[in-house]
Design a protein around this motif. Structure first.
Motif, mmCIF file in Angstrom:
data_model
loop_
_atom_site.group_PDB
_atom_site.id
_atom_site.type_symbol
_atom_site.label_atom_id
_atom_site.label_comp_id
_atom_site.label_asym_id
_atom_site.label_seq_id
_atom_site.Cartn_x
_atom_site.Cartn_y
_atom_site.Cartn_z
ATOM 1 N N TYR A 129 0.600 5.290 -2.012
ATOM 2 C CA TYR A 129 0.904 6.651 -1.540
ATOM 3 C C TYR A 129 2.022 7.256 -2.384
ATOM 4 O O TYR A 129 2.010 8.446 -2.704
ATOM 5 N N ARG A 130 2.983 6.427 -2.754
ATOM 6 C CA ARG A 130 4.066 6.914 -3.611
ATOM 7 C C ARG A 130 3.525 7.314 -4.989
ATOM 8 O O ARG A 130 3.970 8.290 -5.593
ATOM 9 N N ARG B 81 -5.828 9.963 2.177
ATOM 10 C CA ARG B 81 -6.098 8.714 2.907
ATOM 11 C C ARG B 81 -7.505 8.191 2.624
ATOM 12 O O ARG B 81 -7.718 6.997 2.471
ATOM 13 N N GLY C 277 1.694 -2.048 5.079
ATOM 14 C CA GLY C 277 1.561 -0.591 5.124
ATOM 15 C C GLY C 277 1.855 -0.009 6.480
ATOM 16 O O GLY C 277 2.789 -0.448 7.172
ATOM 17 N N ARG C 278 1.085 1.032 6.848
ATOM 18 C CA ARG C 278 1.278 1.698 8.141
ATOM 19 C C ARG C 278 0.031 1.599 9.018
ATOM 20 O O ARG C 278 0.108 1.664 10.227
ATOM 21 N N ASP C 279 -1.134 1.499 8.367
ATOM 22 C CA ASP C 279 -2.408 1.522 9.115
ATOM 23 C C ASP C 279 -3.314 0.367 8.684
ATOM 24 O O ASP C 279 -4.530 0.471 8.750
ATOM 25 N N MET C 280 -2.706 -0.721 8.225
ATOM 26 C CA MET C 280 -3.511 -1.853 7.742
ATOM 27 C C MET C 280 -4.324 -2.465 8.878
ATOM 28 O O MET C 280 -5.517 -2.712 8.737
ATOM 29 N N SER D 89 0.748 11.536 2.534
ATOM 30 C CA SER D 89 0.001 10.531 3.296
ATOM 31 C C SER D 89 -0.575 11.110 4.591
ATOM 32 O O SER D 89 -1.404 10.491 5.237
ATOM 33 N N THR E 189 0.824 -1.221 0.000
ATOM 34 C CA THR E 189 0.000 0.000 0.000
ATOM 35 C C THR E 189 0.858 1.273 0.000
ATOM 36 O O THR E 189 0.396 2.326 -0.425
ATOM 37 N N GLY E 190 2.122 1.153 0.458
ATOM 38 C CA GLY E 190 3.018 2.316 0.387
ATOM 39 C C GLY E 190 3.207 2.752 -1.063
ATOM 40 O O GLY E 190 3.343 3.945 -1.356
ATOM 41 N N ASP F 194 5.222 10.062 10.058
ATOM 42 C CA ASP F 194 4.244 8.973 9.934
ATOM 43 C C ASP F 194 3.585 8.644 11.269
ATOM 44 O O ASP F 194 2.433 8.221 11.305
ATOM 45 N N SER G 136 5.428 10.522 2.217
ATOM 46 C CA SER G 136 5.188 10.695 3.646
ATOM 47 C C SER G 136 4.373 11.971 3.864
ATOM 48 O O SER G 136 3.447 11.995 4.686
ATOM 49 N N ARG H 212 10.863 10.669 8.531
ATOM 50 C CA ARG H 212 9.649 9.933 8.100
ATOM 51 C C ARG H 212 8.971 9.260 9.285
ATOM 52 O O ARG H 212 7.754 9.260 9.394
ATOM 53 N N ARG I 3 1.280 12.155 12.736
ATOM 54 C CA ARG I 3 0.166 12.778 12.008
ATOM 55 C C ARG I 3 -1.141 12.466 12.738
ATOM 56 O O ARG I 3 -1.256 11.414 13.385
#
Ligand code: DC
Length: 218
Positions: A35-36, A105, A125-128, A99, A31-32, A179, A96, A175, A182
């Motif tokens: 965002y990229r 989002r 990802g970060r929030d999966m 996102s 999923t990153g 990350d 970053s 980052r 936020r």
């Protein structure tokens, strides 16, 4: 069975997620990369990461999709394969930044949930585990010391970019801060996530640990 792997930059999520998905015969979703992809599209359209109106318009018109290939999948923006273009350190920092914007989002939330519908998959990802798939069957939070994460990222980047280890570590610390501080969907382990520290482990050791947890859950 839906498996999620969250964690900070350089913890080994991509390598581990790919290998885990391969061994389980599951779909792998990075999923990153999405965002990229948004960050690259914004850069090319001259939209600043703090221009919410511009980002909203952009998200309304871009066509981002994964196209399967023999190595996994390529990311396409419209008709263009952007898989390599999104891997620069400039796009890492821009991703970053974009996102952190709720408009971005929200847009990607729908896209990610559609990709996970009715599938056996490993989502990275970060929030999966916290936001996108709070009901995932098994959730992992993969971590490692910041020094080790910087060393790994440096090894990856030094083939293509002229950066010192110190610069890479500085970018990773920035980052990490962006990350995890936020207000919208910050990086953190879900309450029910299994935390794995990969600092002193090989990829195979991490994947073995994960598979044993998945077997227990299944
Ligand atoms: O995993 P990565 O380095 O390719 O991610 C790039 C950026 O995208 C990262 O700095 C934070 C953001 N991201 C996010 O906010 N949520 C995700 N699920 C995946 C990535």
């Amino acid at each position: 069975m839906l498996v999620t792997i969250d964690g900070p930059a350089g913890a080994g999520k991509t390598t581990v997620s790919k290998e885990l998905a391969r061994r389980l015969g599951y779909l792998y979703v990075d999923t990153g990369a999405l965002y990229r992809g948004v960050a690259l599209a914004a850069k090319e359209a001259g939209i600043s990461p703090d221009d919410d109106e511009g980002l909203k318009n952009l998200c309304g018109r871009i066509d981002l999709k994964f196209v399967p290939n023999d190595r996994g999948a390529s990311l396409f923006l419209g008709g263009r394969d952007i898989s390599n273009l999104i891997r620069t350190s400039e796009i890492s920092m821009l991703a970053s930044a974009v996102s952190a914007r709720p408009v971005v989002r929200e847009f990607l939330l729908g896209l990610q949930r559609m990709l996970g519908r009715d599938k056996k998959a490993v989502f990275e990802g970060r929030d999966m585990g916290t936001v996108v798939f709070p009901d995932a069957d098994v959730k992992f939070f993969l971590d490692a010391s910041v020094e080790e994460r910087a060393r790994r990222r440096y090894k990856e980047l030094c083939r293509s970019e002229n950066m010192t280890l110190e610069q890479v570590e500085k970018d990773i610390r920035i980052r990490d801060r962006n990350d995890s501080t936020r207000s919208h969907a910050p990086l953190r382990a879900a309450k029910d996530a299994i935390v794995v520290d990969s600092t002193d482990l090989s990829v195979d050791e991490v994947v073995d640990i994960m598979i044993s947890h998945i077997k227990t859950a299944g």
